[in-house]
Design a protein around this motif. Sequence first.
Motif, short mmCIF file in Angstrom:
data_model
loop_
_atom_site.label_atom_id
_atom_site.label_comp_id
_atom_site.label_asym_id
_atom_site.label_seq_id
_atom_site.Cartn_x
_atom_site.Cartn_y
_atom_site.Cartn_z
N VAL A 1 -85.97 68.94 -5.87
CA VAL A 1 -86.58 68.29 -4.73
C VAL A 1 -85.77 67.00 -4.71
CG1 VAL A 1 -88.62 67.27 -3.86
CG2 VAL A 1 -88.96 69.52 -5.34
N LYS A 2 -85.29 66.86 -3.69
CA LYS A 2 -84.48 65.50 -3.12
C LYS A 2 -85.36 64.80 -2.25
CE LYS A 2 -80.29 64.34 -3.36
NZ LYS A 2 -78.89 64.08 -2.73
N VAL A 3 -85.68 63.57 -2.59
CA VAL A 3 -86.44 62.79 -1.64
C VAL A 3 -85.81 62.62 -0.24
CG1 VAL A 3 -87.22 60.42 -1.22
CG2 VAL A 3 -87.81 61.62 -3.49
N THR A 4 -84.58 62.30 -0.33
CA THR A 4 -83.89 62.06 1.22
C THR A 4 -84.13 63.44 2.01
OG1 THR A 4 -82.21 60.71 -0.04
CG2 THR A 4 -81.78 61.28 2.11
N ASP A 5 -83.88 64.40 0.98
CA ASP A 5 -84.06 65.81 2.03
C ASP A 5 -85.43 65.86 2.40
OD1 ASP A 5 -81.42 66.53 1.42
OD2 ASP A 5 -82.03 67.65 -0.28
N GLY B 1 -79.07 52.04 -2.78
CA GLY B 1 -77.78 52.80 -2.28
C GLY B 1 -77.96 53.23 -0.74
N PHE B 2 -76.93 53.60 -0.11
CA PHE B 2 -77.24 54.49 1.00
C PHE B 2 -77.31 53.71 2.32
CE2 PHE B 2 -80.01 57.97 3.23
CZ PHE B 2 -78.96 58.45 3.68
N ILE B 3 -77.97 52.55 2.30
CA ILE B 3 -78.45 52.03 3.49
C ILE B 3 -77.41 50.60 3.64
CG2 ILE B 3 -80.68 53.11 3.76
CD1 ILE B 3 -81.97 50.50 2.74
N ALA C 1 -78.81 52.02 -6.77
CA ALA C 1 -79.72 53.22 -7.03
C ALA C 1 -79.99 54.33 -5.92
CB ALA C 1 -81.16 53.02 -7.83
N SER C 2 -79.97 55.54 -6.09
CA SER C 2 -80.20 56.30 -5.05
C SER C 2 -81.55 56.63 -4.74
CB SER C 2 -79.80 57.81 -5.30
OG SER C 2 -78.20 57.54 -5.28
N ALA C 3 -82.20 57.48 -4.03
CA ALA C 3 -83.60 58.04 -3.90
C ALA C 3 -83.71 58.74 -5.04
CB ALA C 3 -83.66 58.58 -2.58
N MET C 4 -85.01 58.93 -5.49
CA MET C 4 -85.43 59.93 -6.49
C MET C 4 -84.88 61.35 -6.31
SD MET C 4 -89.21 58.61 -7.59
CE MET C 4 -89.48 59.92 -8.50
N GLY D 1 -86.36 56.57 0.79
CA GLY D 1 -86.35 56.90 -0.56
C GLY D 1 -85.70 55.84 -1.45
N GLU D 2 -84.64 55.20 -1.11
CA GLU D 2 -84.10 54.25 -1.76
C GLU D 2 -84.84 53.07 -1.94
OE1 GLU D 2 -82.18 56.26 -0.37
OE2 GLU D 2 -80.62 56.96 -1.42
N GLN D 3 -85.36 52.70 -0.92
CA GLN D 3 -86.36 51.50 -0.87
C GLN D 3 -87.35 51.66 -1.88
OE1 GLN D 3 -86.48 51.43 3.49
NE2 GLN D 3 -85.62 49.24 3.20
N GLY E 1 -74.13 57.70 5.48
CA GLY E 1 -73.96 59.18 5.25
C GLY E 1 -74.31 59.47 4.12
N ARG E 2 -74.63 60.97 4.27
CA ARG E 2 -75.30 61.67 3.17
C ARG E 2 -74.34 61.42 1.80
NH1 ARG E 2 -79.45 65.17 3.26
NH2 ARG E 2 -79.69 64.31 1.09
N GLY E 3 -75.03 61.15 0.71
CA GLY E 3 -74.44 60.91 -0.70
C GLY E 3 -73.69 59.50 -0.76
N GLY E 4 -74.11 58.53 0.38
CA GLY E 4 -73.43 57.39 0.43
C GLY E 4 -73.76 56.33 -0.47
N SER E 5 -74.51 56.45 -1.58
CA SER E 5 -74.68 55.49 -2.63
C SER E 5 -73.51 55.14 -3.28
CB SER E 5 -75.94 56.03 -3.68
OG SER E 5 -77.05 55.95 -2.92
N ASP E 6 -72.54 56.02 -3.39
CA ASP E 6 -71.33 55.83 -4.14
C ASP E 6 -70.58 54.85 -3.33
OD1 ASP E 6 -72.01 57.70 -6.04
OD2 ASP E 6 -70.71 59.26 -4.99
N1 ASP Z 1 -79.96 59.54 -1.15
C1 ASP Z 1 -78.85 59.67 -0.54
C2 ASP Z 1 -78.73 61.18 -0.22
O1 ASP Z 1 -79.38 61.86 -0.69
C3 ASP Z 1 -77.78 58.73 -0.60
C4 ASP Z 1 -77.16 59.13 -2.11
O2 ASP Z 1 -78.15 59.80 -3.04
O3 ASP Z 1 -76.19 58.83 -2.52
O4 ASP Z 1 -77.79 61.59 0.43
#
Ligand code: ASP
Length: 468
Positions: free
Chosen positions: A47-51, A198-200, A39-42, A132-134, A212-217
């Motif tokens: 509003v994106k938590v990572t942002d 995800g992501f970490i 899972a990613s961060a909410m 955020g993911e944690q 890297g950003r978007g790294g959960s994939d």
């Molecule tokens: N939360 C991270 C981001 O926003 C990773 C992801 O969502 O894939 O970059």
Amino acid sequence: MTLVMKFGGTSVGSAQAMRETADLILQAKTAWGNVVVIASAMGSKPVKVTDLLLRGAHSAAAGDKETYKLVAGELRQIHFAVIDELLQPEGERQRVLAENEAFLQRFEDLCQAVLVLGELTPRALDAISGMGEQMSVRILAAYLRQIGHRAEAIDATDLIVTDHNFQAAMPLLPRTKSKTKVRIRPLLDQGVVPVITGFIGATEQGVTTTLGRGGSDYSAAILGQALDAKEVWIWTDVDGVMTTDPRLVPTARSIPTLTYREVSELAYYGAKVLHPKTIRPCIENGIPLRIKNTFNPEHPGTVIVADDKNGNGGMKAVSAISHLSLVTVEGKGMMGVPGIAARTFGAVAHEEVSVLLISQASSEQSISFATPDAFAEKVLLALEAEFATELQRQDIDRIWAQHDVAIVTAVGAGMRGTPGIAGRIFTALGSTDVNIIAIAQGSSECSISMVVGGEDTETAVKQIHALI
Ligand code: ASP
């Protein structure tokens, strides 16, 4: 059979979204036996938590004493509201609230340290941005338990071993595989659903990194490989990869199968698909990766496979990148002179500008290449400096740019060796008076790109899409 499923920020972005995500997890568990969740961060738009985490960290680094505290407050509100709505007071609510609060406290402490030091290292950024993911996995796993299923939240820092390249860490696959198997297999054997961040990841020494950003994939593909998953599913909000941008062409439809190379071409030429790097761990190991729609879960979506076949059906998709300039270096004195191309692209590379398409006729009287509009001026200046002597001698007559052009690309591995596709495309464009300024086709024959005027982009995409 193990299925790895990745849910993005929207799928865990609210209590209702978490409930729906849990339903999908349980359905998959019934069908597949073993399900591993990433899972990613909410991240409910806007509003994106990572942002938010990153904003807090950067503001602290800039000496701002207040913003990170406000951000922490906002993060508290976002997470606590979902926990309150989702988890029953007599159940795990208090525990999950406390766990989330501990992360938010740590966020504030780290930002405070950044503020004092006046410096934000990539290492600190990773520690902060991965929280955020944690937090989200702890909420989702608790909810699954509340509705009667065994689930455990797991930090990927215990699984994915990476190098020290903070912000864009590379996984060390053999180590990751052994750690993941040891930790996750026993859980699966006991019927537990692992809900993994995800992501970490973490270095061998245990220092948190991010992919890297978007790294959960990417996390999903890495863990899919590590667990020899049968398939990896990436849940999004569309029915897989579309034949083109549906905002441009409402008749765009989902593509059942794409090869790795096709995905790479589409990503390169502006389509919003998965980053090719992120899916490589699966594709290289023969694990199909499926993109599915949370709002339409019955739809099979798009499956991405290795490049073992030529593909079929010729053209599969068309994409466009706008706001480009076509820069041309031309002159009669260039013919047969070695090194002009090398010097041209050397000068562009020196400006750290990337080139999206190159076209040179064999008469060698001109070289054209496409680059983002925003960089055109500095590229022209660099080329004029590089070729100052040739311009003076008139071996090169002109270095110029045509602004506001677009690259329209038709993609499909099945185009290889199929005659007539280019002809059909050009006829279709000619019939609506779209002027083609330049053309490039790589010898992989997996795509044909055309440069057209910005005003013709939409028509060109529509015309080509009608041929798919
Ligand atoms: N939360 C991270 C981001 O926003 C990773 C992801 O969502 O894939 O970059």
